[in-house]
Design a protein around this motif. Structure first.
Motif, PDB file in Angstrom:
ATOM      1  N   SER A 138      27.152 -14.269   1.797  1.00  0.00           N
ATOM      2  CA  SER A 138      27.399 -13.121   0.914  1.00  0.00           C
ATOM      3  C   SER A 138      26.088 -12.426   0.535  1.00  0.00           C
ATOM      4  N   ARG A 139      25.062 -13.215   0.266  1.00  0.00           N
ATOM      5  CA  ARG A 139      23.772 -12.632  -0.103  1.00  0.00           C
ATOM      6  C   ARG A 139      23.170 -11.848   1.055  1.00  0.00           C
ATOM      7  N   ILE A 140      23.268 -12.398   2.258  1.00  0.00           N
ATOM      8  CA  ILE A 140      22.750 -11.678   3.423  1.00  0.00           C
ATOM      9  C   ILE A 140      23.573 -10.417   3.657  1.00  0.00           C
ATOM     10  N   ALA A 141      24.881 -10.534   3.477  1.00  0.00           N
ATOM     11  CA  ALA A 141      25.755  -9.371   3.665  1.00  0.00           C
ATOM     12  C   ALA A 141      25.373  -8.235   2.713  1.00  0.00           C
ATOM     13  N   LYS A 142      25.142  -8.570   1.456  1.00  0.00           N
ATOM     14  CA  LYS A 142      24.767  -7.544   0.473  1.00  0.00           C
ATOM     15  C   LYS A 142      23.401  -6.940   0.792  1.00  0.00           C
ATOM     16  N   SER A 143      22.500  -7.762   1.337  1.00  0.00           N
ATOM     17  CA  SER A 143      21.156  -7.256   1.649  1.00  0.00           C
ATOM     18  C   SER A 143      21.148  -6.333   2.866  1.00  0.00           C
ATOM     19  N   SER A 144      22.249  -6.341   3.630  1.00  0.00           N
ATOM     20  CA  SER A 144      22.298  -5.536   4.858  1.00  0.00           C
ATOM     21  C   SER A 144      22.311  -4.040   4.574  1.00  0.00           C
ATOM     22  N   GLY A 145      22.745  -3.663   3.373  1.00  0.00           N
ATOM     23  CA  GLY A 145      22.829  -2.246   3.035  1.00  0.00           C
ATOM     24  C   GLY A 145      24.147  -1.610   3.426  1.00  0.00           C
ATOM     25  N   ALA A 146      25.026  -2.371   4.074  1.00  0.00           N
ATOM     26  CA  ALA A 146      26.333  -1.833   4.458  1.00  0.00           C
ATOM     27  C   ALA A 146      27.241  -1.748   3.236  1.00  0.00           C
ATOM     28  N   ASP A 147      28.121  -0.763   3.236  1.00  0.00           N
ATOM     29  CA  ASP A 147      29.090  -0.604   2.157  1.00  0.00           C
ATOM     30  C   ASP A 147      30.213  -1.618   2.378  1.00  0.00           C
ATOM     31  N   MET A 148      30.251  -2.650   1.534  1.00  0.00           N
ATOM     32  CA  MET A 148      31.204  -3.730   1.747  1.00  0.00           C
ATOM     33  C   MET A 148      32.621  -3.360   1.325  1.00  0.00           C
ATOM     34  N   GLU A 149      32.789  -2.201   0.676  1.00  0.00           N
ATOM     35  CA  GLU A 149      34.121  -1.728   0.301  1.00  0.00           C
ATOM     36  C   GLU A 149      34.690  -0.768   1.334  1.00  0.00           C
TER      37      GLU A 149
END
Length: 350
Positions: free
Chosen positions: A41-52
């Motif tokens: 989850s932390r790596i996902a958030k750091s990717s800059g992609a809009d997770m919504e």
């Protein structure tokens, strides 16, 4: 070689949170599923992609990704309609060859996407892990149960972030009550912080009231009953917990941690030639005195190969629960019955 030591993982991910991911693909693996999910989850958030945004963030089941090997690369190389980074998040385990879907990404890494593969425990010789560890374009992140130092750091970080204080003795008592599962530990600390309300200092009274409550003790009772072959106690306590609303995956997770601990203890018995009582008495954090006799009996009962096999089955069941919540309770009961019957068979042989 793109691999991390377990002790380096959090520091490396913290750097990504400041400057962004430094690889195109991440393999998050290990027996601690709570920690694996947190790090993914932390790596996902750091990717800059809009997770919504369903176009910017694509979530795939591992079995689906392996069934259609070209899909993962197609998704990763698709250009976002509105610009910006894309995230491809693959979760779960599969018996199919997921490496076939990953190979094209290692040969031609995506420039505008980050791919995360979050899976269960993988042996060092597993093809997927071995290949990713050798690639300069990917990073393998191991997730093993937290030791005392990691739990202490987690407590310190969460207390500081909440703007509260805790003295050394109380912090040590809290760490002793928490297990090695990161997600479960966070849940207990969050509950403690909520309970303290506007109190700035966390006291021993707060900790003893909230952490390690009756539900946790009852879960331990289920685990010990199953591991020692006490069918009546296992069934009675499990039914009571489920009726009270306890999530089945919490019981499965507790079983998994327990059998992993027994496996480690059995290995120490073999290498040190100490008896079961001495090994269990020397564990840190210490086993609750109310459980010690049952844990010693289980360690004497189960062999190393039996413990390893059961740990792998529990790992697979836990992942299956995460992918199909409707089957959690049947999977839990089937697994507990199997463990209890195996313990009974082992008792008759000894």
């Amino acid at each position: 070689m793109a691999q991390l030591k377990a002790s380096e993982a959090d520091r490396r991910i913290a750097a990504m949170e400041k400057s962004g991911p430094d690889h195109a693909l991440y393999l998050i693996y290990g027996p601690d599923h709570g920690l694996a999910f947190e790090r993914a989850s932390r790596i996902a958030k750091s990717s800059g992609a809009d997770m919504e945004d369903a176009f910017a963030t694509v979530r795939l089941d591992a079995d689906d990704a392996a069934s259609d090997p070209s899909r993962l690369a197609d998704e990763a190389h698709t250009v976002s309609m509105f610009g910006g980074k894309r995230l491809i998040w693959v979760r779960g385990t599969t018996r199919k060859n997921l490496l076939k879907a990953v190979e094209p990404l290692l040969a031609l890494p995506p420039e505008d996407a980050v791919v995360i593969i979050e899976t269960g425990d993988l042996k060092k010789t597993a093809a997927l892990r071995s290949r990713i560890e050798k690639s300069p374009h990917a990073l393998a992140v191991p997730c093993y149960a937290d030791g005392g130092a990691a739990v202490s750091q987690l407590v310190a970080d969460m207390v500081q972030q909440a703007g509260k204080t805790i003295d050394r003795e109380t912090a040590r008592a809290l760490v002793d009550l928490l297990g090695g599962d990161r997600l479960a530990s966070r849940g207990e600390i969050d509950k403690l912080l909520l309970y303290t309300g506007e109190d700035r200092e966390i006291t021993m009274d707060h900790v003893s009231t909230i952490v390690g409550d009756a539900a946790s003790l009852a879960i331990d009772s289920v685990v010990d009953a199953a591991a020692t072959g006490d069918m009546a106690k296992m069934e009675k306590t499990t039914k009571r917990l489920l009726a009270q609303g306890t999530a089945p995956f919490l019981i499965i997770n507790a079983c998994l941690r327990h059998f992993q601990m027994l496996h480690m203890a059995r290995a120490r018995m073999a290498s040190s030639r100490q008896d079961a009582g001495s090994i269990i008495g020397g564990l840190r954090p210490p086993i609750n005195f109310q459980r010690k006799d049952a844990v010693v009996r289980a360690l004497r009962l189960w062999s190393g190969p039996d413990l390893e096999k059961t740990s792998r089955r529990l790992d697979a069941v836990l992942l299956e629960c995460r992918s199909n919540a409707a089957l959690e309770q049947p999977l839990l009961m089937t697994m507990l019955l199997a463990i209890t019957r195996q313990a009974q068979r082992l008792s008759r042989l000894n």
